[in-house]
Every structure is written in C-alpha cells, then in structure tokens.
Design a protein around this motif. Structure first.
Motif, PDB file in Angstrom:
ATOM      1  N   GLY A  26       0.780  -1.226   0.000  1.00 24.20           N
ATOM      2  CA  GLY A  26       0.000   0.000   0.000  1.00 24.20           C
ATOM      3  C   GLY A  26       0.813   1.277   0.000  1.00 24.20           C
ATOM      4  O   GLY A  26       0.384   2.291  -0.548  1.00 24.20           O
ATOM      5  N   THR A  27       1.999   1.265   0.599  1.00 23.33           N
ATOM      6  CA  THR A  27       2.786   2.492   0.706  1.00 23.33           C
ATOM      7  C   THR A  27       3.636   2.769  -0.527  1.00 23.33           C
ATOM      8  O   THR A  27       4.160   3.881  -0.672  1.00 23.33           O
ATOM      9  N   VAL A  28       3.798   1.792  -1.413  1.00 23.86           N
ATOM     10  CA  VAL A  28       4.734   1.970  -2.532  1.00 23.86           C
ATOM     11  C   VAL A  28       4.129   1.697  -3.906  1.00 23.86           C
ATOM     12  O   VAL A  28       4.659   2.164  -4.918  1.00 23.86           O
ATOM     13  N   LEU A  29       3.048   0.934  -3.969  1.00 20.51           N
ATOM     14  CA  LEU A  29       2.588   0.423  -5.263  1.00 20.51           C
ATOM     15  C   LEU A  29       2.196   1.527  -6.238  1.00 20.51           C
ATOM     16  O   LEU A  29       2.612   1.505  -7.407  1.00 20.51           O
ATOM     17  N   GLU A  30       1.406   2.489  -5.792  1.00 16.94           N
ATOM     18  CA  GLU A  30       0.930   3.504  -6.739  1.00 16.94           C
ATOM     19  C   GLU A  30       2.091   4.313  -7.307  1.00 16.94           C
ATOM     20  O   GLU A  30       2.117   4.622  -8.510  1.00 16.94           O
ATOM     21  N   VAL A  31       3.065   4.650  -6.482  1.00 11.78           N
ATOM     22  CA  VAL A  31       4.224   5.400  -6.973  1.00 11.78           C
ATOM     23  C   VAL A  31       4.963   4.595  -8.040  1.00 11.78           C
ATOM     24  O   VAL A  31       5.344   5.128  -9.094  1.00 11.78           O
ATOM     25  N   THR A  32       5.156   3.305  -7.789  1.00  7.48           N
ATOM     26  CA  THR A  32       5.847   2.450  -8.757  1.00  7.48           C
ATOM     27  C   THR A  32       5.077   2.358 -10.069  1.00  7.48           C
ATOM     28  O   THR A  32       5.644   2.496 -11.159  1.00  7.48           O
ATOM     29  N   VAL A  33       3.780   2.126  -9.975  1.00  6.72           N
ATOM     30  CA  VAL A  33       2.954   2.016 -11.183  1.00  6.72           C
ATOM     31  C   VAL A  33       2.996   3.311 -11.980  1.00  6.72           C
ATOM     32  O   VAL A  33       3.139   3.297 -13.217  1.00  6.72           O
ATOM     33  N   ARG A  34       2.898   4.453 -11.313  1.00 11.83           N
ATOM     34  CA  ARG A  34       2.918   5.740 -12.010  1.00 11.83           C
ATOM     35  C   ARG A  34       4.275   5.989 -12.671  1.00 11.83           C
ATOM     36  O   ARG A  34       4.343   6.573 -13.764  1.00 11.83           O
ATOM     37  N   ARG A  35       5.346   5.578 -12.031  1.00  8.92           N
ATOM     38  CA  ARG A  35       6.676   5.762 -12.636  1.00  8.92           C
ATOM     39  C   ARG A  35       6.803   4.927 -13.907  1.00  8.92           C
ATOM     40  O   ARG A  35       7.333   5.403 -14.915  1.00  8.92           O
ATOM     41  N   PHE A  36       6.324   3.700 -13.873  1.00  5.57           N
ATOM     42  CA  PHE A  36       6.343   2.884 -15.084  1.00  5.57           C
ATOM     43  C   PHE A  36       5.464   3.523 -16.169  1.00  5.57           C
ATOM     44  O   PHE A  36       5.844   3.545 -17.349  1.00  5.57           O
ATOM     45  N   ALA A  37       4.313   4.017 -15.774  1.00  2.00           N
ATOM     46  CA  ALA A  37       3.399   4.612 -16.750  1.00  2.00           C
ATOM     47  C   ALA A  37       4.033   5.808 -17.442  1.00  2.00           C
ATOM     48  O   ALA A  37       3.924   5.959 -18.677  1.00  2.00           O
ATOM     49  N   GLU A  38       4.712   6.658 -16.684  1.00  2.00           N
ATOM     50  CA  GLU A  38       5.359   7.819 -17.290  1.00  2.00           C
ATOM     51  C   GLU A  38       6.525   7.406 -18.169  1.00  2.00           C
ATOM     52  O   GLU A  38       6.748   7.987 -19.233  1.00  2.00           O
ATOM     53  N   ARG A  39       7.279   6.420 -17.740  1.00  2.00           N
ATOM     54  CA  ARG A  39       8.421   5.961 -18.525  1.00  2.00           C
ATOM     55  C   ARG A  39       7.974   5.433 -19.894  1.00  2.00           C
ATOM     56  O   ARG A  39       8.637   5.671 -20.912  1.00  2.00           O
ATOM     57  N   PHE A  40       6.871   4.698 -19.936  1.00  2.00           N
ATOM     58  CA  PHE A  40       6.459   4.035 -21.166  1.00  2.00           C
ATOM     59  C   PHE A  40       5.229   4.665 -21.819  1.00  2.00           C
ATOM     60  O   PHE A  40       4.610   4.064 -22.689  1.00  2.00           O
ATOM     61  N   ARG A  41       4.888   5.890 -21.424  1.00  2.00           N
ATOM     62  CA  ARG A  41       3.729   6.567 -21.997  1.00  2.00           C
ATOM     63  C   ARG A  41       3.811   6.581 -23.529  1.00  2.00           C
ATOM     64  O   ARG A  41       4.849   6.896 -24.115  1.00  2.00           O
ATOM     65  N   GLY A  42       2.706   6.225 -24.171  1.00  3.72           N
ATOM     66  CA  GLY A  42       2.645   6.226 -25.620  1.00  3.72           C
ATOM     67  C   GLY A  42       3.160   4.957 -26.273  1.00  3.72           C
ATOM     68  O   GLY A  42       3.065   4.801 -27.494  1.00  3.72           O
ATOM     69  N   GLN A  43       3.709   4.031 -25.478  1.00  2.00           N
ATOM     70  CA  GLN A  43       4.207   2.771 -26.002  1.00  2.00           C
ATOM     71  C   GLN A  43       3.198   1.655 -25.698  1.00  2.00           C
ATOM     72  O   GLN A  43       2.325   1.800 -24.848  1.00  2.00           O
ATOM     73  N   SER A  44       3.349   0.532 -26.403  1.00  3.42           N
ATOM     74  CA  SER A  44       2.428  -0.592 -26.216  1.00  3.42           C
ATOM     75  C   SER A  44       2.913  -1.456 -25.053  1.00  3.42           C
ATOM     76  O   SER A  44       3.659  -2.420 -25.236  1.00  3.42           O
ATOM     77  N   VAL A  45       2.492  -1.084 -23.858  1.00  2.27           N
ATOM     78  CA  VAL A  45       2.976  -1.714 -22.630  1.00  2.27           C
ATOM     79  C   VAL A  45       1.787  -1.998 -21.723  1.00  2.27           C
ATOM     80  O   VAL A  45       0.831  -1.216 -21.675  1.00  2.27           O
ATOM     81  N   GLU A  46       1.845  -3.117 -20.998  1.00  2.64           N
ATOM     82  CA  GLU A  46       0.848  -3.409 -19.982  1.00  2.64           C
ATOM     83  C   GLU A  46       1.533  -3.594 -18.633  1.00  2.64           C
ATOM     84  O   GLU A  46       2.610  -4.185 -18.543  1.00  2.64           O
ATOM     85  N   ILE A  47       0.921  -3.046 -17.602  1.00  2.00           N
ATOM     86  CA  ILE A  47       1.401  -3.185 -16.232  1.00  2.00           C
ATOM     87  C   ILE A  47       0.428  -4.095 -15.503  1.00  2.00           C
ATOM     88  O   ILE A  47      -0.758  -3.780 -15.387  1.00  2.00           O
ATOM     89  N   TRP A  69      -7.425   5.104 -14.462  1.00  2.00           N
ATOM     90  CA  TRP A  69      -6.308   4.946 -15.409  1.00  2.00           C
ATOM     91  C   TRP A  69      -6.576   5.696 -16.707  1.00  2.00           C
ATOM     92  O   TRP A  69      -7.646   5.584 -17.303  1.00  2.00           O
ATOM     93  N   ASP A  70      -5.564   6.458 -17.181  1.00  5.09           N
ATOM     94  CA  ASP A  70      -5.739   7.209 -18.421  1.00  5.09           C
ATOM     95  C   ASP A  70      -4.415   7.451 -19.153  1.00  5.09           C
ATOM     96  O   ASP A  70      -4.265   8.454 -19.853  1.00  5.09           O
ATOM     97  N   THR A  71      -3.455   6.548 -18.999  1.00  7.82           N
ATOM     98  CA  THR A  71      -2.144   6.730 -19.623  1.00  7.82           C
ATOM     99  C   THR A  71      -2.164   6.196 -21.049  1.00  7.82           C
ATOM    100  O   THR A  71      -2.390   4.997 -21.266  1.00  7.82           O
ATOM    101  N   ALA A  72      -1.890   7.045 -22.002  1.00  9.05           N
ATOM    102  CA  ALA A  72      -1.949   6.665 -23.417  1.00  9.05           C
ATOM    103  C   ALA A  72      -0.974   5.540 -23.726  1.00  9.05           C
ATOM    104  O   ALA A  72       0.215   5.608 -23.380  1.00  9.05           O
ATOM    105  N   GLY A  73      -1.482   4.489 -24.367  1.00  9.96           N
ATOM    106  CA  GLY A  73      -0.642   3.385 -24.808  1.00  9.96           C
ATOM    107  C   GLY A  73      -0.383   2.332 -23.760  1.00  9.96           C
ATOM    108  O   GLY A  73      -0.114   1.185 -24.082  1.00  9.96           O
ATOM    109  N   VAL A  74      -0.441   2.715 -22.497  1.00  8.42           N
ATOM    110  CA  VAL A  74      -0.111   1.809 -21.391  1.00  8.42           C
ATOM    111  C   VAL A  74      -1.403   1.365 -20.708  1.00  8.42           C
ATOM    112  O   VAL A  74      -2.242   2.192 -20.354  1.00  8.42           O
ATOM    113  N   SER A  75      -1.551   0.059 -20.521  1.00  6.63           N
ATOM    114  CA  SER A  75      -2.729  -0.448 -19.813  1.00  6.63           C
ATOM    115  C   SER A  75      -2.336  -0.914 -18.416  1.00  6.63           C
ATOM    116  O   SER A  75      -1.184  -1.278 -18.174  1.00  6.63           O
TER     117      SER A  75
END
Length: 266
Positions: A26-47, A69-75
């Motif tokens: 609970g203390t770390v998951l959202e930050v990690t997911v958001r960092r991945f989302a920003e890194r791969f924004r616009g690419q065909s990636v699933e988390i 969730w609303d990150t383009a390209g990333v699900s």
C-alpha cells in the motif's frame, strides 16, 4: 479484479508486460505504477499488478488505480493470486501478452537500470537475449545493503553453486524474459515464494540458456528500507535448493521444449 490468469491470451502487439507482485504494498505500489506509466507513456505496454494475500489496503489501491487509469498506450491490469511472490509472478506471467516480460518488485528497487541495460546489450550485440537479469552481483552494480544482508546473500550464493551448479550471480534480481519462452515455461515451475526466480534461472540454465546479467544501482530509498528477506527465508531457500535439484531433469526438459518452440517461431 481479474482472476488467477491461467488461460492463455490471443496474440497481441504488446511490446512489454511488467509484472509486479503486490503483497502489503500500500505504501509503494501507486508510486511504482505511475513511474512505469510515465516511462512508457505512448508505447504498447501493460502493467500487471498481482495482489497476493495482502492485509493492508493494497486491493483498494489496485482498484482505485484501475478506475482512474488514463495513460496513453499503457494499460493497467489488476489481478489476484494466492499468497506468495512466486504465485503472483506465475499468475502475472501467464496472463501477460508482451513480447518481453519484466518480473520486477513493488518498490522499483533498481529504477529502470534493468530495462536500460537490456536495451544496451541488444544495441551492442545486435541480438535480444532470451533472459536478462538486473543483477546485484554484477561487478559494476551499486547495491550495498549492509553486512547482515551481504552475509546472507553470499551464503545462499555458495549453497546455490554447490547444490545446483548454476553460474548466475543473482537469480533474485529482476528478470526481463522473452514472453513466449516465459509463458511456455512457467506452468512447469512450482515454487510459490522467493525461490521462484531461482527456479526459473535453474530451468533455463539447465537447458543451456545463459542469462545475461546487467548492472544496477540500488535506489537510495530501497537501501534505507529493512530487508524483507530474513535468515529464516534463507534457510527455507537452502532447503528448497535440494528440491530443485531433484527436479532438474523435468525442469531441463520443460525449458528445452520452451526454447525450441521459441526458436521455431522465429
């Protein structure tokens, strides 16, 4: 949320699946997911976040992330599995659709060094390795965790080399694996906890596939956290190595068949 994810998915153009085991995260998951989302924004990636037996608010956080969730390209794909890191990684791998699959941790311990290292190897060699490990054992890694953790890590490495004969320096790192190979192999892996990636490494090494280890830098935040692996975990892992050794023939056969199928598809 999704189920255990045992059914295969149809072919897709997903370039990368990121599998994150989430247990009391609970203390770390959202930050990690958001960092991945920003890194791969616009690419065909699933988390794929796999909640496994949490007693905190991790399930609610997974649901909230999915709802907004609303990150383009990333699900973002929330799932559940039985408790245990191995159970979570197996479920996420089976549900994945990517041509490559990253098996990582809920607190992003190495930043993106593992992914960057794998891309660098591909550029320099002109080929994509079947298995890349973000390795704390690489001589260029910066991963000081203090003396107690170093002693446990070294002891386990010696036992692993003696009992299994494996050559990988850090099978407890993050894994970036060819998706077809991983999805063909994980149904044959049985470890439910921390030993899952050691079992994966043992299987591919037994089949003649040598993982490529790339250097990482352990994040300052991660170095400050207490280790989640206890002396008891290391003892259990050591006992588990003997179980893996007894399964060597079956693991080698499964990995060889998976590697052969991967080669014939290319």
């Amino acid at each position: 949320m999704g189920s255990d994810g045992g059914e295969g998915e149809p072919e897709s153009d997903v370039a990368l699946s990121i599998v994150i085991p989430a247990h009391n995260s609970g203390t770390v998951l959202e930050v990690t997911v958001r960092r991945f989302a920003e890194r791969f924004r616009g690419q065909s990636v699933e988390i794929i976040a796999v909640e496994n037996g949490s007693t905190d608010d991790t399930p609610a956080i997974c649901a909230a992330i999915a709802d907004g969730w609303d990150t383009a390209g990333v699900s973002f794909v929330p799932m559940r599995s039985d408790k245990g890191m191995g159970n979570a990684l197996r479920a996420g791998a089976l549900a994945s659709r990517g041509s490559r699959v990253l098996l990582t941790a809920d607190d992003l311990p190495f930043g993106f060094d593992d992914v960057d290292g794998a891309d660098r190897v591909e550029r320099e060699t002109g080929r994509r390795p079947a298995v890349v490990i973000g390795s704390k054992a690489h001589p260029n890694s910066v991963a000081d965790r203090g003396l107690p953790r170093a002693v446990m890590t070294r002891s386990f490495a010696i036992l692993r080399r003696v009992i299994l004969g494996t050559r990988t320096g850090d099978p407890q790192g993050t894994f970036l694996v060819d998706g077809d190979l991983l999805r063909a192999l994980v149904p044959h892996l049985v470890e439910s906890g921390f030993l899952f990636t050691t079992e994966l490494d043992y299987a591919v090494e037994s089949a003649g596939i040598r993982p490529v280890e790339v250097p990482i830098r352990l994040s300052g935040e991660h170095r400050a956290h207490a280790s989640r692996i206890s002396a008891g975990d290391v003892v259990r892992m050591a006992k588990g190595l003997w179980s893996l050794r007894r399964r060597r023939s079956a693991l080698r056969s499964a990995a060889s068949a998976a590697a052969g199928a991967r080669s014939s598809d290319r």
